[in-house]
Write a protein that holds these residues in place. Structure first.
Motif, short mmCIF file in Angstrom:
data_model
loop_
_atom_site.label_atom_id
_atom_site.label_comp_id
_atom_site.label_asym_id
_atom_site.label_seq_id
_atom_site.Cartn_x
_atom_site.Cartn_y
_atom_site.Cartn_z
N TYR A 228 -6.72 24.74 6.50
CA TYR A 228 -7.07 25.44 7.73
C TYR A 228 -6.90 24.58 8.97
N LYS A 229 -6.87 23.27 8.82
CA LYS A 229 -6.65 22.40 9.97
C LYS A 229 -5.23 22.53 10.51
N PHE A 230 -4.31 23.02 9.68
CA PHE A 230 -2.91 23.09 10.07
C PHE A 230 -2.42 24.53 10.28
N LEU A 231 -3.31 25.50 10.07
CA LEU A 231 -2.87 26.89 10.15
C LEU A 231 -2.36 27.28 11.53
N SER A 232 -2.87 26.62 12.57
CA SER A 232 -2.48 26.97 13.93
C SER A 232 -1.17 26.30 14.36
N ARG A 233 -0.63 25.45 13.47
CA ARG A 233 0.59 24.72 13.83
C ARG A 233 1.80 25.37 13.16
N SER A 234 2.96 24.75 13.38
CA SER A 234 4.19 25.27 12.78
C SER A 234 4.09 25.23 11.26
N THR A 235 4.61 26.25 10.63
CA THR A 235 4.52 26.32 9.17
C THR A 235 5.89 26.20 8.52
N LYS A 236 6.89 25.71 9.26
CA LYS A 236 8.25 25.64 8.71
C LYS A 236 8.33 24.73 7.50
N ASP A 237 7.55 23.63 7.50
CA ASP A 237 7.64 22.67 6.39
C ASP A 237 6.54 22.87 5.35
N GLY A 238 5.79 23.96 5.47
CA GLY A 238 4.76 24.22 4.49
C GLY A 238 3.50 23.40 4.69
N SER A 239 3.33 22.81 5.88
CA SER A 239 2.19 21.92 6.09
C SER A 239 0.85 22.66 6.14
N TYR A 240 0.91 23.99 6.17
CA TYR A 240 -0.34 24.75 6.18
C TYR A 240 -0.97 24.80 4.79
N LEU A 241 -0.25 24.29 3.79
CA LEU A 241 -0.80 24.22 2.44
C LEU A 241 -1.07 22.76 2.08
N LYS A 242 -2.13 22.54 1.32
CA LYS A 242 -2.38 21.21 0.80
C LYS A 242 -2.63 21.31 -0.70
N ASN A 243 -2.51 20.18 -1.37
CA ASN A 243 -2.63 20.14 -2.82
C ASN A 243 -4.00 19.64 -3.24
N LEU A 244 -4.54 20.25 -4.26
CA LEU A 244 -5.80 19.80 -4.86
C LEU A 244 -5.62 19.68 -6.36
N PRO A 245 -6.26 18.68 -6.98
CA PRO A 245 -6.16 18.56 -8.44
C PRO A 245 -6.71 19.82 -9.10
N LYS A 246 -6.02 20.27 -10.15
CA LYS A 246 -6.51 21.44 -10.88
C LYS A 246 -7.80 21.10 -11.62
N SER A 247 -7.92 19.86 -12.06
CA SER A 247 -9.14 19.39 -12.72
C SER A 247 -9.61 18.13 -12.02
N SER A 248 -10.92 17.97 -11.91
CA SER A 248 -11.48 16.79 -11.23
C SER A 248 -11.75 15.64 -12.18
N ALA A 249 -11.44 15.77 -13.45
CA ALA A 249 -11.75 14.72 -14.43
C ALA A 249 -10.98 13.44 -14.11
N ILE A 250 -11.68 12.30 -14.09
CA ILE A 250 -11.09 11.00 -13.76
C ILE A 250 -11.51 9.96 -14.79
N LYS A 251 -10.76 8.85 -14.82
CA LYS A 251 -11.12 7.69 -15.64
C LYS A 251 -10.78 6.41 -14.88
N LEU A 252 -11.57 5.37 -15.14
CA LEU A 252 -11.29 4.05 -14.57
C LEU A 252 -10.21 3.34 -15.36
N ILE A 253 -9.40 2.54 -14.66
CA ILE A 253 -8.41 1.69 -15.33
C ILE A 253 -8.49 0.27 -14.76
N ASP A 254 -7.62 -0.59 -15.27
CA ASP A 254 -7.41 -1.96 -14.80
C ASP A 254 -8.67 -2.80 -14.91
N PHE A 255 -8.89 -3.32 -16.11
CA PHE A 255 -10.05 -4.17 -16.37
C PHE A 255 -9.66 -5.64 -16.47
N GLY A 256 -8.51 -5.97 -15.86
CA GLY A 256 -8.04 -7.35 -15.90
C GLY A 256 -8.91 -8.30 -15.11
N SER A 257 -9.69 -7.78 -14.16
CA SER A 257 -10.58 -8.63 -13.36
C SER A 257 -12.05 -8.44 -13.74
#
Length: 423
Positions: A228-257
């Motif tokens: 909605y922050k971009f709805l009032s602007r030009s929509t030629k490049d599709g900037s009125y849409l944003k992406n959200l993860p379909k699932s919020s499940a996450i995991k930690l990685i990189d335990f080298g430190s």
């Protein structure tokens, strides 16, 4: 809840505008980066092969020397031992590189971290394996940390086999033009992150390098929603849409430190943007340094940008004071000899007198106070979130919230009756 019928696309289709505007000291392992279009099997990738001819596809490839930095040299389509076939390169970092491989025995795709054939990195890899195995023994349900599948020593390279996950939160933000996550998703990501940190702290482990690059979404799938922050602007490049993860499940990685609670804690830890003040001031550190990093990460998920974008200690401390208020005097008078130069008469930060440039002064001056940062981006729950962050970002590590205390904060429970996000 977001409707299921909304368009689902692969993450490789993200727009690539305004990429990588956040300063970085060095390239980090980006396990969540989607693979490029796969080259045909047995095709040699320039820079990954030293001219020994094409691989015949049977068993292990012919021996070849490592590159000048001790990285394993490979070709797409060949085997890494007869069990694992190399599909693509997923990322590269200080410790080595990560390859996407197909496990011929389990019939699944995996991520394999191939450590450089240098003694100190091999030793660090063995410590990481010990940590990973300890985490796996206690992570019932495998929901908190990336799972180690296997490890082996191959041609003087320690190879660690992991489950394959989705993109990192940083990669998701970057490929989504650094658009912030909605507050209800931030709540769910923050809750899981704190649960993972509490789990590690219960095992007397300190991650020491928490940041969006080291938090991976389990799935690469995402949906498009109106921005909605971009709805009032030009929509030629599709900037009125944003992406959200379909699932919020996450995991930690990189335990080298990752380090154990009883080990020496006098060296510098954490990537700059997420480094706690006690680390910069040389006061020693412990579990609370992870909590500070969590606070910085949550702000970044809300705003789309790192809270403290700097690579210099005095400027970093000045940014902290600008956002959070003055450093406590009892911390200032106890700094180690390397940090004394950041203070005037031992108690006041040497700012702006000690600034290295006008640009540095402007970078600090433009920062709002923490409540203002949150209120710029959060439509509801702002009061609860500000209160939580003020507990996570307390200067004195002894006063900072513990992970399990933070999980009991009203921010994680008050609005659950009205909102939710699919896990």
């Amino acid at each position: 809840m977001i409707k299921r019928e909304m368009e689902t696309q692969r993450i490789t289709e993200f727009p690539h505008k305004n990429m990588d505007k956040r300063p970085r000291k060095r390239q980090r392992l980006t396990w969540g980066v989607p693979p490029p279009l796969l080259a045909p099997p047995k095709q040699v990738i320039p820079g990954m092969f030293c001219g020994y001819g094409f691989y015949n596809g049977n068993g292990s490839p012919p021996w070849r020397p490592d590159d000048k930095d001790g990285h394993y040299v490979f070709a797409i389509g060949e085997n890494l031992t007869p069990r694992y076939r190399i599909l693509s390169k997923m990322g590269e970092g200080t410790f080595g590189q990560v390859l996407e491989c197909f496990d011929n025995e389990k019939k699944e795709e995996v991520a394999i971290k191939i450590v450089r054939s240098i003694h100190k990195y091999r030793e660090a890899a063995m410590i990481e394996i010990d940590v990973l195995q300890r985490l796996a023994r206690h992570d019932f349900g495998s929901t908190r940390c990336v799972q180690i599948r296997n490890w082996f020593d191959y041609r003087n390279h320690i190879c660690i086999v992991f489950e394959k996950l989705g993109p990192s939160l940083y990669d998701f933000l970057r490929k989504n033009s650094y658009r912030s996550f909605p507050i209800d998703l931030v709540r769910e990501l923050g809750r899981q992150l704190l649960e993972s940190v509490a789990f590690m702290h219960d095992l007397r482990l300190i991650h020491t390098d928490l940041k969006p690059e080291n938090i991976l979404l389990v799935s690469s799938e995402y949906i498009k929603v109106p921005d909605y922050k971009f709805l009032s602007r030009s929509t030629k490049d599709g900037s009125y849409l944003k992406n959200l993860p379909k699932s919020s499940a996450i995991k930690l990685i990189d335990f080298g430190s990752t380090t154990f609670e009883h080990q020496d804690h006098n060296y510098v830890v954490s990537t700059r943007h997420y480094r706690a003040p006690e680390v910069i001031l040389g006061l020693g550190w412990n579990y609370p340094c992870d909590i500070w990093s969590v606070g910085c990460i949550i702000v970044e998920l809300c705003s789309g940008e790192a809270l403290f974008q700097t690579h210099e200690n005095l400027e970093h401390l000045a940014m902290m004071e600008r956002v959070l208020g003055p450093l406590p005097q009892h911390m200032a008078i106890r700094v180690d000899r390397h940090a004394e130069k950041y203070f005037r008469r031992g108690v006041r930060l040497d700012w702006p007198e000690g600034a290295t440039s006008r640009e540095s002064m402007r970078a600090v001056m433009k920062l709002p106070r923490l409540p203002n940062i949150i209120m710029q981006h959060v439509d509801h729950s702002a009061g609860d979130l500000i209160d939580l962050l003020q507990g996570l970002l307390r200067y004195d590590p002894a006063e900072r919230l513990k992970a399990r205390e933070a999980l009991r904060h009203p921010f994680f429970s008050r609005d659950l009756r009205r909102y939710g996000y699919p896990v």
